[in-house]
Design a protein around this motif. Structure first.
Motif, PDB file in Angstrom:
ATOM      1  N   ALA A 134      10.421   2.184 -12.732  1.00  0.00           N
ATOM      2  CA  ALA A 134      10.482   2.138 -11.307  1.00  0.00           C
ATOM      3  C   ALA A 134      11.319   2.997 -10.552  1.00  0.00           C
ATOM      4  CB  ALA A 134      10.273   0.737 -10.443  1.00  0.00           C
ATOM      5  N   ASP A 135      11.055   3.570  -9.383  1.00  0.00           N
ATOM      6  CA  ASP A 135      12.130   4.551  -8.586  1.00  0.00           C
ATOM      7  C   ASP A 135      12.985   3.507  -7.951  1.00  0.00           C
ATOM      8  OD1 ASP A 135      13.345   6.126  -7.087  1.00  0.00           O
ATOM      9  OD2 ASP A 135      11.613   7.151  -6.011  1.00  0.00           O
ATOM     10  N   PRO A 136      14.377   3.594  -8.329  1.00  0.00           N
ATOM     11  CA  PRO A 136      15.293   2.704  -7.633  1.00  0.00           C
ATOM     12  C   PRO A 136      15.408   2.928  -6.077  1.00  0.00           C
ATOM     13  CG  PRO A 136      16.486   4.319  -9.074  1.00  0.00           C
ATOM     14  CD  PRO A 136      14.852   4.485  -9.332  1.00  0.00           C
ATOM     15  N   ASP A 137      15.212   3.898  -5.822  1.00  0.00           N
ATOM     16  CA  ASP A 137      15.278   4.367  -4.122  1.00  0.00           C
ATOM     17  C   ASP A 137      14.047   4.078  -3.149  1.00  0.00           C
ATOM     18  OD1 ASP A 137      17.357   5.812  -5.021  1.00  0.00           O
ATOM     19  OD2 ASP A 137      16.630   7.896  -4.965  1.00  0.00           O
ATOM     20  N   LYS A 138      13.113   3.532  -3.850  1.00  0.00           N
ATOM     21  CA  LYS A 138      11.934   2.741  -2.927  1.00  0.00           C
ATOM     22  C   LYS A 138      12.260   1.511  -3.095  1.00  0.00           C
ATOM     23  CE  LYS A 138       8.640   6.536  -3.955  1.00  0.00           C
ATOM     24  NZ  LYS A 138       7.338   6.785  -4.312  1.00  0.00           N
ATOM     25  N   PRO A 139      11.818   0.840  -1.864  1.00  0.00           N
ATOM     26  CA  PRO A 139      11.861  -0.719  -2.002  1.00  0.00           C
ATOM     27  C   PRO A 139      10.943  -1.537  -2.751  1.00  0.00           C
ATOM     28  CG  PRO A 139      10.917   0.251   0.018  1.00  0.00           C
ATOM     29  CD  PRO A 139      11.229   1.355  -0.535  1.00  0.00           C
ATOM     30  N   LEU A 140      11.105  -2.743  -3.220  1.00  0.00           N
ATOM     31  CA  LEU A 140       9.998  -3.240  -3.987  1.00  0.00           C
ATOM     32  C   LEU A 140       9.054  -3.939  -2.805  1.00  0.00           C
ATOM     33  CD1 LEU A 140       8.958  -4.785  -6.450  1.00  0.00           C
ATOM     34  CD2 LEU A 140      10.818  -6.444  -6.152  1.00  0.00           C
ATOM     35  N   GLU A 141       7.768  -4.064  -3.131  1.00  0.00           N
ATOM     36  CA  GLU A 141       6.675  -4.291  -2.421  1.00  0.00           C
ATOM     37  C   GLU A 141       5.793  -5.466  -2.966  1.00  0.00           C
ATOM     38  OE1 GLU A 141       4.844  -1.459   0.050  1.00  0.00           O
ATOM     39  OE2 GLU A 141       6.835  -1.066   1.066  1.00  0.00           O
ATOM     40  N   ILE A 142       5.343  -6.513  -2.491  1.00  0.00           N
ATOM     41  CA  ILE A 142       4.549  -7.457  -2.943  1.00  0.00           C
ATOM     42  C   ILE A 142       3.495  -7.768  -1.828  1.00  0.00           C
ATOM     43  CG2 ILE A 142       4.356  -9.632  -4.172  1.00  0.00           C
ATOM     44  CD1 ILE A 142       7.099  -9.574  -4.896  1.00  0.00           C
ATOM     45  N   THR A 143       2.229  -7.615  -2.225  1.00  0.00           N
ATOM     46  CA  THR A 143       1.169  -7.761  -1.210  1.00  0.00           C
ATOM     47  C   THR A 143       0.320  -8.909  -1.721  1.00  0.00           C
ATOM     48  OG1 THR A 143       1.350  -5.461  -0.703  1.00  0.00           O
ATOM     49  CG2 THR A 143      -0.616  -6.720   0.121  1.00  0.00           C
ATOM     50  N   ALA A 144      -0.229  -9.741  -0.692  1.00  0.00           N
ATOM     51  CA  ALA A 144      -1.379 -10.598  -1.046  1.00  0.00           C
ATOM     52  C   ALA A 144      -2.630  -9.864  -1.129  1.00  0.00           C
ATOM     53  CB  ALA A 144      -1.147 -11.926  -0.230  1.00  0.00           C
ATOM     54  N   LEU A 163       9.834 -11.933   3.988  1.00  0.00           N
ATOM     55  CA  LEU A 163       8.537 -12.172   3.976  1.00  0.00           C
ATOM     56  C   LEU A 163       7.899 -12.316   5.244  1.00  0.00           C
ATOM     57  CD1 LEU A 163       5.936 -13.314   2.246  1.00  0.00           C
ATOM     58  CD2 LEU A 163       6.972 -15.633   2.574  1.00  0.00           C
ATOM     59  N   SER A 164       6.781 -11.522   5.460  1.00  0.00           N
ATOM     60  CA  SER A 164       5.889 -11.634   6.733  1.00  0.00           C
ATOM     61  C   SER A 164       5.428 -12.826   7.224  1.00  0.00           C
ATOM     62  CB  SER A 164       4.799 -10.601   6.544  1.00  0.00           C
ATOM     63  OG  SER A 164       3.742 -11.262   5.789  1.00  0.00           O
ATOM     64  N   ALA A 165       5.438 -13.184   8.475  1.00  0.00           N
ATOM     65  CA  ALA A 165       4.990 -14.549   8.987  1.00  0.00           C
ATOM     66  C   ALA A 165       4.075 -15.061   8.339  1.00  0.00           C
ATOM     67  CB  ALA A 165       4.972 -14.471  10.508  1.00  0.00           C
ATOM     68  N   ASP A 166       2.915 -14.095   8.122  1.00  0.00           N
ATOM     69  CA  ASP A 166       1.576 -14.616   7.635  1.00  0.00           C
ATOM     70  C   ASP A 166       1.517 -14.690   6.118  1.00  0.00           C
ATOM     71  OD1 ASP A 166       1.335 -11.982   6.889  1.00  0.00           O
ATOM     72  OD2 ASP A 166      -0.268 -11.422   7.961  1.00  0.00           O
ATOM     73  N   GLY A 167       2.625 -14.242   5.409  1.00  0.00           N
ATOM     74  CA  GLY A 167       2.692 -14.550   4.041  1.00  0.00           C
ATOM     75  C   GLY A 167       1.959 -13.383   3.205  1.00  0.00           C
ATOM     76  N   THR A 168       1.440 -12.241   3.857  1.00  0.00           N
ATOM     77  CA  THR A 168       0.566 -11.373   3.176  1.00  0.00           C
ATOM     78  C   THR A 168       1.415 -10.322   2.672  1.00  0.00           C
ATOM     79  OG1 THR A 168       0.587 -10.008   5.238  1.00  0.00           O
ATOM     80  CG2 THR A 168      -1.303 -11.706   4.807  1.00  0.00           C
ATOM     81  N   ARG A 169       2.920 -10.125   2.818  1.00  0.00           N
ATOM     82  CA  ARG A 169       3.669  -9.139   2.246  1.00  0.00           C
ATOM     83  C   ARG A 169       5.149  -9.574   2.290  1.00  0.00           C
ATOM     84  NH1 ARG A 169       6.463  -4.669   4.831  1.00  0.00           N
ATOM     85  NH2 ARG A 169       6.668  -3.005   3.252  1.00  0.00           N
ATOM     86  N   TRP A 170       5.729  -9.260   0.980  1.00  0.00           N
ATOM     87  CA  TRP A 170       7.170  -9.253   1.080  1.00  0.00           C
ATOM     88  C   TRP A 170       7.664  -7.839   0.675  1.00  0.00           C
ATOM     89  CZ3 TRP A 170      10.725  -8.041  -2.785  1.00  0.00           C
ATOM     90  CH2 TRP A 170      11.993  -8.834  -2.596  1.00  0.00           C
TER      91      TRP A 170
END
Length: 420
Positions: A57-67, A91-98
């Motif tokens: 993974a590219d360390p310059d990019k943020p880690l993203e997790i999506t529902a 974490l987003s308020a609706d829990g769809t993305r971190w």
């Protein structure tokens, strides 16, 4: 709705429990879907990390997790590298993305644990490991902590010397967050940027007596700017001794020494006379020198003038780099306890100076009160860190905001000889 076998089983148990009542126990726990063992949430979430395990993974990019499942949501995410450094995230308020809010380190292995929940409240879990690539730049920001490992008094600040200057506030915040100080017993404190290459750390109050202090950096591999990443730093461990504080009152010509809040000795002293007044304020013991040759020329006194001197001085405890000591002054015993006749130092009898020399250690505190002199410099002439209020100290933090209150340290002050 998630249609995995595990999800259908949980839903089936719920229906059965509602119909038969007694079947609740067969479904496990109290029938609440949250009591069920978490299912594999791999189909519910996606990561922005490479699918190929051999790709980094590219360390310059943020880690993203999506529902991915519109009926499910992410409930919790923890991410840390192999050395235990945690990645901050939001974490987003609706829990769809971190997404991560702190930089990833280069050339590191991360473990990510994700907890989810489907529309029925059934818990899911996914654990992911991935590696980040090597940094594109070879420039590293090394950190050197001070003082050297050992035992110190309760007033000893921690120093962090950077190998390269960091002036940008956002970049300073990245550096500051990665420099960790832990004390047992706990002592709340903070970093203060002295200049672009030096930080000091001190507690709000003095260190607790008999504390153990550990200092480390979590900066290695972390991106600070497009051309700079964190380098290595050797961790530091300090032991803190008794709480020893000496208060020299220039008006009463007495020094009172306390250990752990109890008075242990009162000493007649002399401090700086008019024109050479001793600095007021809190000073940290920098070192002890059995013998020092002190000359008036070192503090600007012309040789041959009425104020000129050239003396051997014994049992000298240094409190500033510019030459202020607590030392033996047998030539002024007649004035000690009654008048101020020195050129800025705190003088006492040889016997008392020897006792003081043997009693204090580096990091102990000498506080001068009721002198007509200026207040001890905050930085550059020793450790005057304790002369800033806690509110002003916090302003020197890149995380808490504000601008450092003190100027760049005057390194030349370290070379100035002594005054008596």
């Amino acid at each position: 709705m998630n249609t995995s076998p595990r999800t259908r089983t949980v839903a089936g148990c719920i229906v059965l429990a509602m119909t038969l009542g007694s079947a609740l126990a067969a479904c496990g726990g109290d029938g609440n879907p949250l009591s069920a063992a978490p299912y594999d949430a791999a189909d519910q979430i996606s990561f922005n990390t490479p699918d190929d395990e051999d790709e980094k993974a590219d360390p310059d990019k943020p880690l993203e997790i999506t529902a991915e499942d519109s009926d499910g949501r992410i409930t919790d995410v923890t991410a840390q590298d192999a050395s235990g450094r945690h990645v901050a995230g939001e974490l987003s308020a609706d829990g769809t993305r971190w997404h991560s809010t702190s930089p990833l380190a280069a050339d590191a292995r991360y473990t990510v644990r994700v907890s989810t929940e489907d529309e029925d409240g059934a818990p899911g879990r996914k654990v992911l490991t991935f590696d980040t690539g090597k940094p594109l730049t070879k420039k590293g920001l090394d950190v050197t902590f001070g003082p050297r490992a050992g035992t110190y008094g309760v007033g000893q600040p921690i120093t962090a010397e950077l190998s390269k200057p960091v002036g940008d506030r956002a970049q300073r915040a990245i550096v500051e967050r990665a420099l960790r100080v832990e004390s047992v017993p706990r002592a709340d404190g903070g970093w203060h940027w002295v200049n672009d290459k030096e930080l000091h750390y001190r507690p709000k109050e003095y260190w607790p007596a008999e504390a153990t202090v550990r200092v480390r950096s979590e900066l290695e591999g972390v991106k600070i700017s497009d051309r700079l990443r964190g380098g290595r730093a050797k961790p530091l461990k300090l032991s803190i001794g008794d709480r020893v504080i000496a208060v020299a009152d220039a008006s009463s010509h007495q020094m009172t020494v306390y250990r752990n809040g109890k008075e242990i000795k009162k000493i007649p002293v002399t401090t700086g006379k008019p024109g050479f007044e001793t600095r007021n304020g809190v000073k940290v013991v920098l070192g002890k020198e059995y013998y020092v040759r002190m000359r008036g020329t070192s503090i600007g006194i012309a040789e041959g003038s009425a104020e000129s001197y050239d003396l051997p001085v014994y049992y000298a405890t240094r409190v500033t780099w510019s030459g202020e000591y607590v030392h033996a002054a047998p030539w002024s015993v007649g004035s000690q306890g009654s008048a101020n006749v020195s050129h800025g130092c705190v003088g006492m009898s040889t016997a008392n100076a020897e006792w003081f020399f043997d009693t204090v250690r580096e990091g102990d505190l000498v506080q001068v009160v009721n002198s007509e002199g200026n207040t001890m410099e905050t930085f550059g002439n020793g450790f005057g860190d304790w002369n800033l209020t806690w509110q002003k100290w916090r302003k020197g933090s890149a995380i808490l905001g504000g601008t450092p209150e003190a100027p760049d340290p005057e390194q030349a002050a370290r070379l100035r000889p002594a005054a008596v």
